[in-house]
Motif scaffolding. Structure first.
Motif, PDB file in Angstrom:
ATOM      1  N   UNK A  58      73.688  20.196  20.480  1.00  0.00           N
ATOM      2  CA  UNK A  58      74.697  20.868  19.666  1.00  0.00           C
ATOM      3  C   UNK A  58      74.053  21.958  18.802  1.00  0.00           C
ATOM      4  N   UNK A  59      72.878  21.650  18.248  1.00  0.00           N
ATOM      5  CA  UNK A  59      72.164  22.641  17.437  1.00  0.00           C
ATOM      6  C   UNK A  59      71.774  23.852  18.281  1.00  0.00           C
ATOM      7  N   UNK A  60      71.333  23.584  19.502  1.00  0.00           N
ATOM      8  CA  UNK A  60      70.972  24.685  20.398  1.00  0.00           C
ATOM      9  C   UNK A  60      72.160  25.542  20.752  1.00  0.00           C
ATOM     10  N   UNK A  61      73.292  24.902  20.989  1.00  0.00           N
ATOM     11  CA  UNK A  61      74.514  25.643  21.305  1.00  0.00           C
ATOM     12  C   UNK A  61      74.956  26.490  20.112  1.00  0.00           C
ATOM     13  N   UNK A  62      74.876  25.907  18.916  1.00  0.00           N
ATOM     14  CA  UNK A  62      75.250  26.638  17.702  1.00  0.00           C
ATOM     15  C   UNK A  62      74.386  27.884  17.542  1.00  0.00           C
ATOM     16  N   UNK A  63      73.072  27.715  17.688  1.00  0.00           N
ATOM     17  CA  UNK A  63      72.164  28.858  17.540  1.00  0.00           C
ATOM     18  C   UNK A  63      72.444  29.924  18.591  1.00  0.00           C
ATOM     19  N   UNK A  64      72.662  29.486  19.823  1.00  0.00           N
ATOM     20  CA  UNK A  64      72.902  30.441  20.920  1.00  0.00           C
ATOM     21  C   UNK A  64      74.173  31.242  20.677  1.00  0.00           C
TER      22      UNK A  64
END
Length: 331
Positions: free
Chosen positions: A10-16
């Motif tokens: 989820x954190x990776x998706x948010x950053x992307x």
């Protein structure tokens, strides 16, 4: 382990999904606040708030609109704590004695700050977007925006600089479309009062702007006031930001510069850009022969010459924001 992996995903998706908006959000917060330092803090706050609420983001608006809503309201909250940021010319008339020492620094005033183009101009934006971004970051406009009540300022920036529809701006600010239209009308009228005439500024990449910046740099490095005289318009002004001192008129400015330039070799300068304007990081020679960061000179360049020089004396901390070292590499 599964929970940890899910959180990481989820954190990776948010950053992307959100990182692509960081530069434009920084530009937006800077226009609102007039401070590069505070703008960076508010962008960090925006991303923190967005991350905390990301799990409940339902997509009723675009992600970009959602981020702008968070950023704008964070700026409005921050602006409740202080007044407008100023330039010396906004606080009183010009100094009448250019041979006198400038006023001491006035720490009781919130001063306008410059911002590096590299922080706010998207590297791969189309030419039209770059031009629009530059026009909306000129120091004269940022200074004028400071005269607007904060919600009018937000409406004007969101509508006229960023082009959001009135309905979206109303949703961002928790008000009605009619109130947004009324605030925009009042903001335009007030802006015309505080900045009735706006010079057509030369883009910092144009040969004329580069030539005038070269004259400015050469004049300081060689203590050559004749070169500086050729570069200045008859109605030129110099503002010593951080103090209340400023000078108006080429002859008065030149008398001040005669004291400021010192001897040949006292100054070294590195060309750069700030607020979509030609600028030079200034380094002053110390008692050991090293040229240490003094600050930044930002030029307002028109077709007829340099109209204004804003001098910011932020030292090593300021030039570092422009990717420059505290000591000139040629020292």
């Amino acid at each position: 382990m599964a929970d940890r992996a899910g959180a990481a995903a989820e954190a990776g998706e948010f950053a992307r999904r959100t990182e692509q908006y960081r530069r434009e959000l920084l530009a937006h917060c800077y226009r609102m606040l007039g401070s590069a330092d505070e703008a960076e803090d508010l962008v960090q706050e925006t991303y923190l708030r967005a991350w905390r609420s990301y799990g409940t983001f339902e997509g009723r608006s675009s992600l970009r609109v959602w981020l702008y809503r968070i950023a704008t309201n964070a700026c409005l909250t921050a602006l409740q704590q202080g007044g407008r940021r100023a330039l010396p010319s906004g606080l009183g008339g010009p100094a009448d004695d250019p041979d006198a020492a400038p006023d001491p620094p006035d720490t009781g005033v919130a001063w306008l700050q410059p911002i590096a183009d590299t922080l706010v101009t998207p590297p791969s934006a189309d030419p039209a977007t770059i031009v629009e971004t530059r026009e909306s970051l000129r120091l004269a406009l940022i200074a004028s925006l400071q005269y607007l009540p904060t919600r009018q300022r937000a409406v004007l920036i969101l509508r006229e600089v960023l082009g959001f529809p009135a309905t979206e701006v109303a949703a961002m600010l928790g008000t009605s479309t009619a109130a947004v239209k009324s605030a925009l009308q009042r903001a335009r009228a007030r802006l015309d009062e505080v900045a009735p005439e706006r010079d057509h500024l030369t883009d910092p990449t144009e040969p004329h702007a580069r030539a005038l910046l070269d004259q400015y740099v050469t004049g300081f490095q060689n203590a050559d006031t004749t070169a500086l005289e050729r570069a200045l318009r008859a109605d030129a002004a110099i503002e010593m930001v951080g103090t209340r001192t400023w000078f108006s008129g080429r002859l008065t400015c030149l008398r001040h510069l005669t004291h400021a330039v010192g001897s040949p070799g006292d100054w070294r300068m590195t060309p750069t850009t700030a607020n979509a304007q030609p600028a030079a990081a200034a380094y002053l020679r110390d008692g050991h022969g090293n040229h240490r960061a003094y600050g930044l000179g930002v030029l307002t360049v028109t077709g007829s010459g340099i109209a204004r020089i804003l001098v910011f004396d932020g030292g090593a901390d300021l030039v570092a924001r422009f990717g420059l070292p505290p000591v000139h590499p040629g020292s």
